[in-house]
Structures are given as C-alpha cells and as structure tokens.
Enzyme design. Structure first.
Site, PDB file in Angstrom:
ATOM      1  CG  HIS B  50      -1.747   1.232   1.316  1.00 50.29           C
ATOM      2  ND1 HIS B  50      -2.717   1.541   0.391  1.00 50.29           N
ATOM      3  CD2 HIS B  50      -1.729   2.270   2.187  1.00 50.29           C
ATOM      4  CE1 HIS B  50      -3.263   2.703   0.701  1.00 50.29           C
ATOM      5  NE2 HIS B  50      -2.685   3.163   1.787  1.00 50.29           N
ATOM      6  CG  ASP B  52      -0.280   6.104   2.220  1.00 51.55           C
ATOM      7  OD1 ASP B  52      -1.480   6.038   1.945  1.00 51.55           O
ATOM      8  OD2 ASP B  52       0.229   5.602   3.241  1.00 51.55           O
ATOM      9  CG  ASP B 174      -5.082   3.681   4.301  1.00 49.59           C
ATOM     10  OD1 ASP B 174      -5.477   3.368   5.445  1.00 49.59           O
ATOM     11  OD2 ASP B 174      -4.144   4.485   4.120  1.00 49.59           O
ATOM     12  CG  HIS B 423      -6.075   7.410   1.307  1.00 48.06           C
ATOM     13  ND1 HIS B 423      -5.732   6.702   0.186  1.00 48.06           N
ATOM     14  CD2 HIS B 423      -5.325   6.914   2.300  1.00 48.06           C
ATOM     15  CE1 HIS B 423      -4.805   5.803   0.502  1.00 48.06           C
ATOM     16  NE2 HIS B 423      -4.540   5.909   1.774  1.00 48.06           N
TER      17      HIS B 423
END
Lengths: 888, 888
Positions: B50, B52, B174, B423
């Site tokens: 994941h 970001d 997420d 996000h």
C-alpha cells in the site's frame, strides 16, 4: 617466541613482496580485476556486508532473520539478494567474509544457484575474504583455535566453491584491536595482505598525517622476513561507507535521484563524493583509494546499494569530461591491493601490535579481555577437547564416527568452537541469550565428540566399557566416582610428549588403591573438598572428599588407571588452621616454597629452591569500581570497555587478616584463603610440579550497592621492572608492553589503568635483569602492571551499565539464580631466572591449553593390560588403523 | 440526486450479477486464476503493497526513497523487487494499485523490463487493482476530480500495459470511510467489485456476527439496479496480514524456519495459520477467504515476503495429507471474487454509506473532513481550473500546447489534481512539508495550464494579449488591475449553460466604465475593501477598493469585458454603521431579505420574498475545545480525528454584541461582522443572485492558551428536523443523516458531537415538511446537526496534539509567520420550499465547483469585436478547430 623489544619502529624502506606466488598459482583472482585509470585517482568501491556470527542474536537467528525486533538482520536474504544483483549487472562486485553463514546458506541452495555462485567466484565478481568460519577476535583467542577455524572455513570454500574461493586477503575489519600472532598466522598461511577497521583513534590520526595507514607488518620476531611480513591496510571509515553514502535499507541517506525530479541531487552527491575522495587520498600514498560500501548486515536488499552505486559511478565518472580527476569503480580488496603492488612503493614497518584499542578518550576496549570469564574458559576447554576428539578420530579411523556408542562427530564441536572465535563470542560482548547459545552449541558439540571419543577408545582399546564423561569436576561432581567402589580412569594426552597430571575425583570413601596400566600402584590421597566448593554445589550435595593422584599419559595416547576403594583405611586428614606464629609459615615441595604472612594470611614470598631465588610477592584480590561516566567522559565501564572510576582498586577483604586453612599430605599442600564471602583462593603445590597453583573462586559479585565491580588478582614484588611487562599474543608470541607508551606513536594517555591493560591469552610476566615472575592463565584475561614490580589480572567483572557499543545490556551475567555467576579458575605462578623462564612457561602453557582429558568407566570390560602391539611411537605420526601407545 | 431514505436495509436476496461482461470482453483476467479445491477451505493470499501517494513524505520522496529517516519507503525498489520475484517463481502473484507511482517507475524502465511487466499482467501474475492515479479519499473529494483521476490512471494502464491492465476491481483499502458516490462511480464504470479496509469497528463486529462482511451495495437512489449495484467486500484485517504473518523488512515476525535448525518453527506457524484461517472463515460465507499479505510500503525486498509465503503454502498444504481441510494459494482479489461468483449466493443489500468511520470508542475520523481548509479549497479550485484548461485545450487544439506563450500543458495540473485526491492529500492528514508539496505541485500545474490558457485564448480570439492571471483575488491583490486605467477581463465559463458571475477586482480609482463584448455598458460599483482583507495583505499594501460588476459568459466559452477608469466620478461610499434601532434591520435584494438583530449584530432571520417564506436563523461562530485525551479515552483531537472535550462549543465572540458595518449600493449589500480579532464574516446579497453569501475569514486561530480549537459556523432555526439532516456524497448524491443512528447497524454512540459529523463535500441541509435551509460550501467541510433545527459546518481547526494515527505532527499549520493560517471561504445560504430546493442548490453547486475564471489583459491586442463566424452554439459539442462562442 621472543619479545621484539622494538621501541618505535622506524619507517624502514621495505619492498612490497606480496602477491608473487599466489597470483601465478591460483590462475584466477588478480587477473580478473577491473581496469583502472593510471592518470586519475581511482576510487575502489568495495561492496560488502559485515555479518556477525552472533551478537545481539544467535547465529541461527541472524541467518534466518528471526527476532528482527532485536536487530533487523537476515543473512539468508543477504546472500539471496547479492547473488541476484551480481547476476543482473556484470560490472558489480561483492566480497563476503563469514563462512559460517555462507556454508549455512549453501546447504539450502539448488545446484543451479551453486553453479551461478561458483561462476561469480571464478570471474572475481564475488570474492571471498578472510576465509575463517567467523571473523575471529584477536585479543582473547588462542592461536590453536584460530588455526582450526581458518582451516574449517577455507576447507569449505575450496570444496564447495572451487580453487579460486579461498581468500588471499585477510579481512579483520571489526575485531577490537589486532594481534601480531593473528597477522603472523595469515602471513604464514600465504595471505597477501590484511585489512583492518579498528585501530586506536590517536594511532589512526597520526598515521593519517604521516600517510602510514598502509604499512608492512613484521609479524614475527623469530621467523624470517619476508615470509612473516604482511602488507596491512587500515581502512578509512572502519568498515562503513563515507558519510552520506549509506544506501542500505538500514540507512537513511538519500538515494541518487537523477531523473527529472524535484529531488534530483546528482550535482550535490557528485560534488560531495569528489570532495570526500580527494580528502581521503591525502591520507594514502597512491592514486588508488578504497571505500567500504556496506556495514553490519547490509545488502539484505542489495538492489538499494547497487542501484545507487551504479548511478554514483556513472555520474562521478561523467564528470571526467568536465575535467574531474576521479575515477570510481566497483572493486575488491584484492584488486585494490593489486594496484598498490603495481605502485612498487616501500611501506613503513611495524613490529608491535594494535592493542589496546580505543575509539576515543577514556574509551579503551580492554574490558572484553575479561568479560564473561566462564564462557572464555569453556571456549578454551572446548578447543582442548576438540583437539582430543580430532586426534582420536584420526587415530581410530571410521570406527570413531560409526561405533557402538552412536554417531560420533567432531564437526559439530569444530563448528561450535569456530563460531566461538567470533569477535562477539569469546569476547563476551554479546547479549546474554546469545552467550547462552554459544555455550549450548559447544555443549552439543561436546556430546557428539564424547560419542566419538567413546567409539574411538572402544575401538582402540578393544573393549566395550560404559564410558562416562564428568563435565563438572571443577565443582567436584561425578556420579560414577562418587557411587562406585571400583572404576577406571582413561587419561588421554593430546600433546606430543608424555605429561604427568594431577587427577582429582570426588569420592565418598576414605581410602583407595590406584593402579597404573601395568598394574603398578600409584600413590594417592583422599583430600577434603573445600567449603567453598560445597557452597557451589548447593545444600549438602556431593562428595566431601576427593581422590587425588598424579597420572601420567603418553604422547598422543592414553593411559588407563584402575581405582578401587579400600575396605579400610585412614580417614582423611581434615584441614587445619595454619600455625599462629610471629614468623612466616609456608608450604613447599621439591621445587618451590611459598611463604605466608602470619598476621594477614596473605602470600608473602616465593622461593625457587633449585635456583636459590627468593622473591617477596604480596598477592591479594581487589576490585575496581566501574565508572558510570563522569565529567571527563560519559563513558561507562561495560562489556567492551574497561573504565574504573578510580585508579586505586579496593581490597576485596575488608579486614586486614584473611581467613586461612591448611591441607597437607604427600601429594599436595594447600592453603585455603577466604577474602570475602564471594572471593576465595587455594594456593597449592603439587608434589613434583614446578609451579604454584592459585585456584581462585570469584562470585557472585555483589552489585546491590549500586557499583559495578571488576575483580583483579594483583601480585606485588620489589622487581625493578622499569614500566615494562610482557604479555603473550594468542598464546604463541610474547610482546613487551610499556606503561603509558606505544612503540609506534605518541600516546596521550587518558586512562592510567584501562589504557595500560593488554590481552593475556595465556601468560603475563614481569622481570628484572635476573628474575622473572610469570603467571599462566587457563583462559584469556586482561592484565597489566600498573606500577613497577606489580602485575595484575582481571578475573571477573559484573557491571550495571551498558557501554554504548550496541549490546544494550549491562554485563550482569545473572546466572540461574539471578545473583550472578561464580567463576573458578587457575593461575600458575612460575618463578625462575630470566634465562630459564621460557623453558618453563612454554611447557606449562601447552599443558594448560592441551591438557589431558580423563574419561571414566565402571570397569568390567576387557581392557588391554599390556602395550599394544601396534602402538604408535611418539616420534611417529599415527594414521589410519595405527593405535596410539595406550600404555607405557 | 435523491435521498434514499432507507432506514435499515433489509437483507434482501439479490443475485450476484457481476462479472458477466468484463470476463468475456477482456479475454484475460479471470481465466488466468489459479486452481482451487472445492472440497477444502481455500485461503487466497493476496500479496500487495500500500503505497501512499504522499503522507509522511512527498510523492517524489516516496518514489525514490529519500528521507528514509522519516519513514523507510522507496517505491522504485518495491516495483524493481516485485517484478524480479514474480519472474523467479510463476505461481507467485501480486497486485498493485497506485498508478501515480507505477507510471513514475515505468518512465525509468528499459523496454525489456516493460515487456516482462506486460507479460506478467497478461498472465494474471501481476494484477492492477483500483486503477486510479491515487487511491482517492471518499469523504472530501468531489466526484468530478474523482472521475478525472480514475480516467488518468486507467488511461495510462491501458496505453502502457495493454488491455488486460485496467482493473476490474476497486481497491479502497485505506480511505477513512466510504461514500456511496465513490461506489457508484466504480459501478457505473463497470467495475465488478469493491474491497474496503476501514469500516466502523462496531459495524464490522456486527457484520462479522451476521456474516455480512460481503454485501451488495446499491450505489444510487436514482439509477436502476443492477447497473448501479456493486459487490463490496470488507477485508478481514484492514489491509494487513494476519497477526504473526508479516514478513516484510518493516516487520519483525519470525520467518518460516523449516530447515534442520533449532529455530525451526514450522509446526507452530502451520498450526497458528490453520487456526486463524478457520476463525476467519466463520465470518465469511463461502469456502473461500482472502488474506491481504502486505501493508504500507511493503515489498521493497519482496524476497522476504515471497520466500516465506512459498514455505507457508508448502507446509500448510502438506498438512492436507494429515487431514487438514485448508488449502492456501497465491491469488488476487479478482480470483477471489471469481470464486464468490461461482458460489452463486445472494448477498445482503446496503443503501447508505460507510460514514463516519471510527476505529474504536471515541475515535471518530471526522476531523479530516475539515483539516487543512486552505489546501482543500486550493484542490477544489485547481480541479475547477483543470476543467477550464482541458476544455480550452480541446477547443483550441494543438495551438493550445504549442503557442506563443510557451509550452502549454494540462497534464501537469491533471496529475497534481489526481495526486491531491489521495486519501492523505486533500484530507489534510499528511505532514506539513507534504501538504506544502501538494500545494506546490498544484501551483506548478497552474502555471503550465495558464500558458495553455493563454495560447488557447490567443488562438481562439486571434489576438496576442499579455494575459495575466491574478491568483490572489481572494485577498484583493492584482497588480494589473491596480496599476492600469484600462484593461480587459476575459471570463471563461466551463459550464454547459450561460452563467452570470460577480467579478471583484482591486482598483485604485473611484469610478470605472465597464463594457461587455458588444461594447454595451455593464453596471459597476467601486466598493471598499474590508478592513479584514487589509490586514491579510499586510501594512498598507494593495488597493483600498474593488471594482464590482456582474459578468455573464456563454456555455463553454468566454466573454471579454473592457474596463476603463473614469477621469472623474463619485468617490466610493465608505462603510457605515448599521442603524441603532430597537427593531431589526436588514439587507435585501429582489429574492431575499436578511434581517439582523439590532442588539447583537447577528443574523436573525431570512426571508424568501418570492416564496413568502420567513425563517428565523440565528448564525454565529463557535469553537470546540479539542480534547487532549481524558479518563474515558486517551484519544486527542488531531488531523484525522475530531474529538471535542465538551459537546458545548464556546462562542468566538466574547461579548454578546458583535461589531458590524454596512455596505450598500446598487450591486451589492454587505454586512461586515467581526466576531473576534481572528474571526469575521461578510453577509452579502448580490443584486439578482438568489442566495445569501457568507464570506468567512477565520484565523490565525490562537492556541497560546494551550487549547486546540475547532471553529464552526452554526445556524439555529426553529425547524422541526426530527434528528435528521442531509449531506451530499462527493457533490453528486444526497444522503439522509440521522443523529445517533446508523441505517444498517445498532450504534452505541460514544461521541455525541464527533460521532454525528459527516462529510460535506458541497452542501448540507435541514428541512421540515415545507421549508429547506441549504448551505453550499466552496470546499469540503465537516458538518452536522447537533440538535433539531440546528446546522453547523466546521470551517477551520488548529490543534496542539497528534492523534496517533502516524502523522506525528499536531495540525498546527504554522504558515509563513508561524502564527497559523488565515482561511477565507464562502457559504451560500439558500432558503426555499422543500420541493423547489434541489433546483436551486444543484445549479448553485455547479457554479461553485465549475466556476467561471477571469483572465486579465492590459488590452491593445486585436480583439474580436463581434460574434465569431464559426462559434459553437450552446446545443452543439465543440471539437477541433471549432471556436467557442466567445461573445454573445
């Protein structure tokens, strides 16, 4: 074994003599080196990982990457990753040192991977350095075990990876100081050079100024140069990369960002690198410099390192078009050394060693000379037993491995001993759980060797006894001898000459008959077990007395003694109080007399009766109060570092008079001295033995008062020693030491005690023009002569603070009861003329590290009773089915 | 846009309708799925990372692995490593989501690597999921930008990686709660399913009990199912691996040790895994379960993960021979979904959304709805300008990119806006330096788009003006209009219908003539710049007044206005004090009357004159005192989490009476209200506009008293709202909210304020049976109705403590002067009948997020003065060389 007595070694012009034979013979290696630029400064980047064979984690934990919360390190991944990244790009190179890990990894690889690795080695893209099973410590290791572990590592490399694999370069980048004997071993094994990481910061600074970071080490005072000379290079950044260029996952330096990015940093990285290279070149003599690109457990993700070094090389070399005079390349220490060889320079000469090591003022790494004394003894004893095991394996042949007692195997102990040589193993600078594991691995090795020894003894003696190994004789525990009224003692002697050795076995009877292999009676005595030993065994456990006799065993062979309890006999003589007289009282044998002060109970004088030497010797135990840091330096005393908070040690005995008792009989005379509830000593003379044995028992060291304590045994004499004393180098050479002085550089002393401590692997002595007082040790210890005529050995230490070198545990050694370990050991004291001293301490030292080993049996098997028909003669090498002289 | 009014969605049996078209059409994908075992529990391991798109580090820093001391993360290495490890072993699979990083990496790869990756994608071994440029937030993003970033990502994937690459699965693992409109977008784009990581902990626990972690989401109240239905799965461990099975370099779980080793842990690892799998299966409905094997920035060294999963799979499946009923395999979300499809079950139906999200009692992630309000506005405005830029690029054709003003480019802004959807971007939950970088990237995008707009306007208008973009009109700064006595204003309107828009430009003159494209005069006024705006610009900088006129522009076209300073004219009317009367005073226009309380200065009542509605509305500013943790919970209010330490907010104005002044002329009527030195508001009615504009200016929020403050604007009315209020979903749908209630699960409320906050992307309203009061926002904010008839929006917040979700910075937004940011924004207040309200707020909301944009020019270039011969008609789509209706 001679003291070099060098003083400051002059910068003697000595031609570089290395490389010749090895290059031609190997047919690989140097000729695979990358091209360099004679007109430019060549920067040899040496990608490497430093994989401690145990430290904060055990060997297996490091290999697999278990307990990464303690330290992120998984060697399996390092080797996986490096091989893949070398394959990906042919210009890349890598060096690897720790064979223990490489061999572990090798087991798990398929044949395709093994072929790949062999090719990389043949092409010089993967170079093995060092070649030991571990990167051995140099201060507290014995040369015997050192050879063993080098042989183990190199043997594996040759067998698994082919003839190009065994290293030509020694790579001792992390050990905490460097010994002359270690260098001598490398030189005599044909190594072309040695690279070091840690040398005293003052020494390094001065060598930088003088451009003497590279030198020729004359590694022996007795062997001829150039055979014992070794090129030695001190690396620029210990073994780390230059500041800002650490690209491992464990680092946080910025990567090279060379794309169209706001983070593009090529200009600044290139300029910083050129600056560092230019500055480094000022400390070295040729247009070649070396940079270690890696550190502890680096390259688990080798892509990070290599990808960024690829870019660094491209961008730095691209600047040549703009006039840069720097050429950077992937290289290895061999290829770097090859270039130095081409330079055809003369190097300064060094005769002494690199002890003690300090990495800053008040930061002398002289504590580890003593740290974990129980482990240090176990390691020494384990190597002793390994030699016995190996000899019996050779003597008995295949029957030793595949015998009636189960699968015998010397390799488990050999690997465990080799691992224990690691510079965070026998040094005592590992975490407690890791120390426990080293001991456990040794114990597992012992078990497998004991099977082998049983098989071998059975095969050699043609009997099937239930052989028993009493591992706790140091606290007088042995179920067989305690329970049996008749048993056998087989004493194997691993030395190449006959020895006579006192045997002490716990017994419950009051009188025994001992007979030698020919059935002749051997004098024996039953002596009381000391009160201290009772205490060590716990409440009322074990025998109250020991059977003592002097056993003799032939060279590389064993003797069998039969012990039978006498139905009647004289009860043992209990210890008595020594006479309370105004004049000294003594113990003595045919060689020596030892006098004690009647008022204080301390040792007072020693006399060598044959030589008519009489030397006042006051001996007692003291403790240095461990520093917790002070205004001068925050450095605390710890597992690595010794730093007392005062140069004056405190007597262990709070009263002037120590309690004493006396044991005397035909075979032994003992004075039992009690200095405190946790410190005692037996001063002992065996009949016929030319040394005074001081058996000390120290611990649990109390620290409830908040002070860490470092316990020494100090001998004070009137000898005029002119600041000099002598310590051995790995049990094989002797070096002269001088207080507050270093032979090759100007010392600014910051620690009057710790800065004068040296490793004592096997012995230390002081002398005047006539008389020499020598102390032999049964394990490595730190020692010094803090004032003229004085000599001291640190026997045990227990500390409350970590010394900030990574272990992050105080050296508390809690032990099973968490009160601290009790450690027992021996000092053998020799008093002789200077001329004759070496003859004595050499033999005694051999008997200490290659001691005979008693194997016990209940008896009843068919034992040979006469000389074996095909026994080896002592002048003859045994091999195959040749039986040793089991009786003589 | 309809409210579902659902209440608790019943567990309706709905056939699974997904998958049909996509499978057949793509010719790849599901058919590459691994075989499973129908008789066993199949555990689908989904290796993933994941990544970001900015959070603790900037996008570039994450990509390259710069500033690893902040967070160890380097995406370049992740992709390098994963590709190599997939190639090494064909059974392995991996999924990847963040196209921003993949595209960045793709640029740097050679063609061979690209081919390898394409093959991996074709074979289903590397599966793309999500497909957005970033993994967009769902609370504070506008659907318009969401579509933009999905299109950008999917377009790249299709072009670079081929037809198999664009995802069939949405992967929102997420984001901090989930919106119905986001799901609707995925459904309407043809996605087959959606996987979520974060849902309220109570919701999740109840769904686990009911086995409703997998469901069918009816994503639209107005579109027909099944086209708007979307299979939605809630993952078992957010997106992490099960406890004890995290094998990344960033984790410390023990690896699988399966060799002859003391560390061998196969038995315990297998047994733990079987236990976890069996327990997890109890919460799901089929004999297939999914486990996410990865987490934030994992797989930088993919060997660790894959090597251990290889072993896990082998050892777990080996237990089948001993009767184990578990089969574990490498898989992907698609392949897992395919198996669920085969199961042919009916799933429970959900109509509402997943807001607000809380991960524990007192831990509502409702602070980020407002965090960093300046960034939130800049993001919204940037997408607005991006639409204008894109439209002009299409309208002007190649000339827009390659024109006289330099290289125009919409892609930079498009990527920056896409990144900002992430996000941890527009959410405000990033570190300060990262927030700065997001803004900087947007600014760079603006510059490139402004070049494009200049080129396009020049090409479309056939002139070469020096176009000027005044980016600081919100504080009345524009050098051109301040310095010039004559200038042009080109107003581009990106909406598909004509709009009329008030233009305010800082000027120094007292009177101006404004003419429209036909040369007809346009009414204008010179109005004073408020004292608050003066303060924002610093000492005496800038104009004292603004020129105001209503400008009209055609659909997808622009109008050009000419402004000329009049040599003489009436000086501006200064603000006056409002009348001091016992009865209320007001401002009004043809649509509305707004009444103020003469004693307090507060807004008191609003009247819709045409509809004859009169509603008492008290409006004022308050602050919630941010919790620093208390006995109930240590949770502090922070960037993510809103937690007031009391449910009663504190009035910003310490006195009951706020200071007010009045500006009135033919074009505008304004009441300037000052609540405190850092909080003021202009209540404004423009002639002809059917809304009340509340222009608020808040900040720097003082925190020197040690209290973090969360500022709200609250409207209090007598409406009987029965705990209900309404908020939009990403600016496209409206959802009914009910205080202390969730439609599909039983809420145990722990935070009476924060637990009732919802994201307000564009609007919030309350209503009774007849009357609706709507507030439109110019950016996303948190909002609620804490008591019946009340409505509030949080406009700004400044906090002193981190809320322990990883940012490790308090949300202080220091700003250049370190005193804190001043934020200015607008609320448009609409009062209408319930029936007519939507007609009003829809149009006004469009005008807010797709506002016309003024471009300035000094004039003097040859501007077209009449209708273009080939102007587009509003009913007609423009393309190629078709010119927009530049004048009408």
């Amino acid at each position: 074994m001679t003291a070099p007595g060098s003083g400051m070694a002059a910068s003697v012009a000595v031609p570089l003599l290395l490389l010749g034979v090895a290059v031609v013979a190997a047919g690989c290696g140097y000729k695979s080196c990358p091209p360099t630029r004679p007109d430019l400064l060549n920067v040899h980047l040496v990608p490497h990982t430093h994989d401690d064979v145990g430290w904060l984690k055990t060997v297996e934990q490091y290999f697999y990457g278990v307990r990464n919360e303690v330290q992120h390190a998984g060697v399996q991944y390092i080797l996986d990753s490096v091989v893949a990244q070398l394959v990906a790009e042919p210009t890349r190179r890598f060096i690897y040192a720790e064979v223990a890990f490489l061999a572990r990894w090798w087991q798990l690889q398929d044949e395709a991977t093994r072929d790949t690795v062999r090719q990389l080695v043949e092409q010089g893209r993967l170079e093995l350095v060092g070649g030991g099973w571990s990167m051995a410590d140099e201060a507290v290791t014995h040369y015997s075990a050192g050879l063993e572990q080098l042989g183990l590592g190199r043997g594996f490399l040759r067998r698994a990876l082919g003839p190009c694999a065994p290293p030509r370069l020694a790579w001792q980048i992390d050990p905490f100081g460097h010994s002359r004997q270690s260098a001598a071993t490398f030189a005599q094994m044909g190594y072309d050079g040695l690279f070091l990481g840690r040398v005293d910061h003052q020494d390094k600074a001065q060598r930088e100024q003088r451009r003497e970071l590279e030198l020729l080490w004359r590694t022996s005072g007795s062997l001829r140069s150039p055979g014992s000379d070794l090129f030695t290079g001190i690396l620029p950044n210990v073994y780390n990369p230059p500041t800002g260029f650490c690209w491992d996952q464990l680092c946080s330096d910025p990567p090279v960002v060379d794309g169209d990015s706001e983070e593009n940093n090529v200009a600044s990285i290139v300029s910083t690198f050129l600056d560092i290279a230019t500055k480094q070149a000022e400390h070295y003599r040729t247009n070649h410099i070396i940079m270690t690109m890696g550190s502890d457990f680096h390259y688990e993700n080798a892509n990070l390192w290599f990808k960024n070094m690829d870019k660094l090389i491209a961008h730095v070399n691209a600047q040549q078009a703009n006039g840069s005079r720097v050429h950077v390349l992937y290289s290895t220490p061999s290829c770097y050394l090859w270039e130095l060889h081409q330079a055809n320079l003369s190097w300064s000469l060094k005769m002494d060693d690199f002890f003690p090591y300090s990495d800053g003022p008040h930061q002398f790494w002289t504590g580890f000379f003593t740290s974990r004394p129980a482990l240090k003894r176990y390691e020494r004893l384990s190597n002793n037993f390994l030699q016995i095991c190996s000899q019996l394996e050779a003597l008995a042949g295949p029957a030793a491995r595949d015998g009636p007692y189960g699968p015998g195997d010397s390799s488990v102990l050999r690997e465990a001993v080799a691992v224990a040589q690691h510079h965070d193993a026998v040094t005592g600078t590992e975490k407690q759980h890791v120390a426990n594991d080293y001991a456990k691995q040794l114990a597992i090795g012992w078990e497998r060797c004991q099977l082998l020894v049983s098989n071998a003894l059975s095969s050699l003696s043609g009997t099937k006894e239930t052989f028993t190994f009493c591992n706790s004789l140091n606290i007088s525990v042995c179920p067989l001898t305690e329970a049996s009224s008749r048993f056998l003692v087989l004493l194997y002697n691993p030395l190449g000459r006959r020895v006579s050795w006192p045997i002490r076995l716990p017994v419950h009877g009051v009188s025994y008959t001992v007979t030698d292999p020919r059935g002749q009676p051997v004098p024996s005595e039953v002596v009381p077990v000391s009160i201290v030993t009772h205490g060590l065994r716990g409440n009322g456990i074990g025998a109250m007395q020991e059977l003592l006799f002097q056993a003799s065993a032939p060279a590389l062979g064993f003797s069998t003694f039969t012990v039978t309890r006498s139905p009647h006999g004289h009860p043992r003589v209990p210890p008595v109080q020594p006479p309370v007289l105004p004049q000294p009282w003594d113990i003595h044998n045919e060689h020596l007399r030892v006098l004690f002060d009647p008022l204080t109970g301390h040792l007072k004088e020693i006399q060598n009766l044959a030589k008519n030497i009489s030397l006042p010797v006051f001996q007692s135990y003291y403790w240095y109060n461990a520093s917790v840091g002070n205004d001068e330096s925050s450095q605390a005393s710890g597992a690595y570092i010794f730093r007392p908070n005062s140069s004056e040690p405190i007597p262990v005995s709070v009263s002037k008079r120590i309690s004493t008792s006396l044991v005397q009989n035909a075979l032994v005379q003992e004075v039992h001295q009690t200095f405190s509830s946790w410190c005692s000593q037996v001063v002992r003379l065996y009949a016929g033995q030319p040394y005074v044995e001081l058996e000390w028992t120290v611990g649990p060291i109390p620290v409830e008062d908040g002070w860490g304590k470092e316990i020494i045994s100090r001998f004070q004499t009137p000898l005029q020693t002119r600041a000099r004393f002598y310590t051995d180098s790995n049990g094989r050479q002797i070096l002269e030491r001088r207080r507050d002085y270093r032979p090759t550089w100007n010392l600014s002393q910051t620690e009057p005690v710790a800065g004068n401590y040296y490793p004592v692997t096997s012995r230390i002595f002081i002398k005047d023009k006539k008389v020499q007082l020598t102390v032999l040790t049964d394990r490595s210890q730190g020692g010094s002569s803090i004032s003229d005529g004085s000599l001291e050995l640190m026997v045990h230490r227990r500390l409350l603070y970590d010394d900030n070198r990574g272990v992050e545990e105080p050296l508390l050694e809690p032990g099973a009861d968490r009160r601290g370990l009790v450690v027992r050991g021996r000092h053998l004291l020799l008093l002789d003329t200077v001329q004759a001293a070496a003859d004595g301490h050499r033999l005694r030292a051999q008997e200490l590290f290659m001691a005979p080993y008693p194997v016990l049996a209940p008896g009843g098997g068919a034992l040979p009773t006469g000389p074996s028909s095909n026994a080896c003669r002592s002048s003859q090498r045994c091999a195959g089915s040749c039986l040793p002289a089991s009786i003589s």
